[in-house]
Design a protein around this motif. Structure first.
Motif, PDB file in Angstrom:
ATOM      1  N   VAL A  49      -4.476  -2.909  -5.726  1.00  0.00           N
ATOM      2  CA  VAL A  49      -5.089  -4.061  -5.068  1.00  0.00           C
ATOM      3  C   VAL A  49      -4.311  -4.395  -3.796  1.00  0.00           C
ATOM      4  O   VAL A  49      -3.071  -4.380  -3.797  1.00  0.00           O
ATOM      5  N   TYR A  50      -5.051  -4.690  -2.727  1.00  0.00           N
ATOM      6  CA  TYR A  50      -4.411  -5.209  -1.511  1.00  0.00           C
ATOM      7  C   TYR A  50      -4.907  -6.629  -1.293  1.00  0.00           C
ATOM      8  O   TYR A  50      -6.119  -6.892  -1.237  1.00  0.00           O
ATOM      9  N   GLN A  55      -0.703  -9.921   2.366  1.00  0.00           N
ATOM     10  CA  GLN A  55      -0.342  -8.604   2.909  1.00  0.00           C
ATOM     11  C   GLN A  55       0.505  -7.827   1.890  1.00  0.00           C
ATOM     12  O   GLN A  55       1.532  -7.259   2.205  1.00  0.00           O
ATOM     13  N   HIS A  56       0.018  -7.833   0.652  1.00  0.00           N
ATOM     14  CA  HIS A  56       0.693  -7.152  -0.451  1.00  0.00           C
ATOM     15  C   HIS A  56      -0.196  -6.048  -1.022  1.00  0.00           C
ATOM     16  O   HIS A  56      -1.382  -6.258  -1.257  1.00  0.00           O
ATOM     17  N   PHE A  57       0.393  -4.876  -1.281  1.00  0.00           N
ATOM     18  CA  PHE A  57      -0.225  -3.866  -2.131  1.00  0.00           C
ATOM     19  C   PHE A  57       0.373  -4.031  -3.524  1.00  0.00           C
ATOM     20  O   PHE A  57       1.595  -4.145  -3.671  1.00  0.00           O
ATOM     21  N   VAL A  58      -0.472  -4.034  -4.544  1.00  0.00           N
ATOM     22  CA  VAL A  58      -0.002  -4.208  -5.923  1.00  0.00           C
ATOM     23  C   VAL A  58      -0.560  -3.099  -6.801  1.00  0.00           C
ATOM     24  O   VAL A  58      -1.749  -2.771  -6.736  1.00  0.00           O
ATOM     25  N   PHE A  81       2.743  -4.823   3.180  1.00  0.00           N
ATOM     26  CA  PHE A  81       2.146  -3.931   4.190  1.00  0.00           C
ATOM     27  C   PHE A  81       1.407  -4.781   5.220  1.00  0.00           C
ATOM     28  O   PHE A  81       0.415  -5.435   4.896  1.00  0.00           O
ATOM     29  N   ASP A  82       1.922  -4.732   6.453  1.00  0.00           N
ATOM     30  CA  ASP A  82       1.302  -5.455   7.565  1.00  0.00           C
ATOM     31  C   ASP A  82       0.517  -4.461   8.399  1.00  0.00           C
ATOM     32  O   ASP A  82       1.107  -3.619   9.087  1.00  0.00           O
TER      33      ASP A  82
END
Length: 263
Positions: A49-50, A55-58, A81-82
């Motif tokens: 999931v983004y 601005q997080h990938f999980v 992640f930006d």
């Protein structure tokens, strides 16, 4: 850049999970703030999931049910992640880390645990009447000897007959005494075995045991019954006093003395 990064990460995760029996499934998200990819096997689900606002990938996981993931998601890894400053290089690093997470020994262990859990769940509802009888021993210790005598004399175990002859009188005595602690223990056993028992066991609980209790004492039992058992008991009450198809008579085993004597 964000879409490209998302695809890089998900492609890497898919490549790592495919040998483990996972397939990529369609993931629908109604939240415009999220980008979601879903990978499922028979027992386990993984999701990438983004979250655009954070601005997080999980990378997360949950167990699978017959209807899909159970949605009790547990986060395994989180990466910033930006898309305005980060590049394919950062996306590749995130993808590699997620691959390590789903390929690690702990991930394999998780798969095995979920498989065992699901198998146990599938096995529920198969306990035969003799299992119910043995559980009743905790309340009525004298049943232990009576069960042994029944098993030595008949095969298969005559669940309905045994319950009528040996369990019902003890249950009626217990209910008549009115000790709520003992009654609660009794109903607790019946609740569990109604869930875990096979069709014969369920019928014995409702038609044979509960229908033997006098009408004026049933409410005492209902106080501790699960919703499922209460509903089944009320339906079974309609058969109280009516003749039902008797249990098929089974040939009695010879005793050891009879077998040795050739009789």
């Amino acid at each position: 850049m964000l879409n490209k990064a998302f695809n890089i990460i998900c492609d890497k995760v898919e490549e790592a999970l495919s040998p483990q029996g996972f397939t990529r499934a369609k993931a629908n998200s109604t939240d415009s703030n999220e980008m979601v990819a879903l990978f499922v096997s028979e027992n386990v689900a993984y999701s990438v999931v983004y979250y655009k606002d954070k601005q997080h990938f999980v990378m997360r996981t949950s167990a699978m049910t017959d209807d899909g993931p159970d949605n009790d998601w547990k986060t395994l890894a989180t990466w910033m992640f930006d898309p305005n400053t980060d590049t394919e290089r950062e996306a590749s690093s995130i993808g590699n880390d997620f691959c390590d997470v789903v390929s690690a020994p702990v991930a394999v262990k998780r798969m095995k645990q979920q498989t065992k859990k699901k198998k146990k769940s599938e096995d529920e509802g198969n306990n035969p009447p003799v299992f119910l009888a043995n559980r009743m021993v905790t309340l009525f210790p004298e049943l232990k000897e009576e069960i042994t005598f029944e098993e030595n004399g008949y095969y298969p175990f005559r669940g309905a007959t045994f319950a009528k002859e040996h369990i019902v009188p003890k249950v009626n005595t217990l209910v008549t005494r009115g000790n709520k602690n003992d009654i609660q223990k009794l109903v607790s056993i019946l609740n569990a075995q109604y869930v875990n028992g096979d069709m014969d066991t369920r019928s014995i609980i409702t038609i044979v045991i509960l229908n033997s209790v006098d009408d004026d004492k049933v409410d005492v039992l209902k106080e501790f019954m699960s919703d499922d058992l209460k509903k089944a008991s009320e339906c079974a009450r309609k058969f109280k006093g009516k003749t039902v198809k008797p249990e098929k008579v089974k040939k009695q085993k010879q005793t050891m003395a009879q077998r040795l004597g050739g009789k």
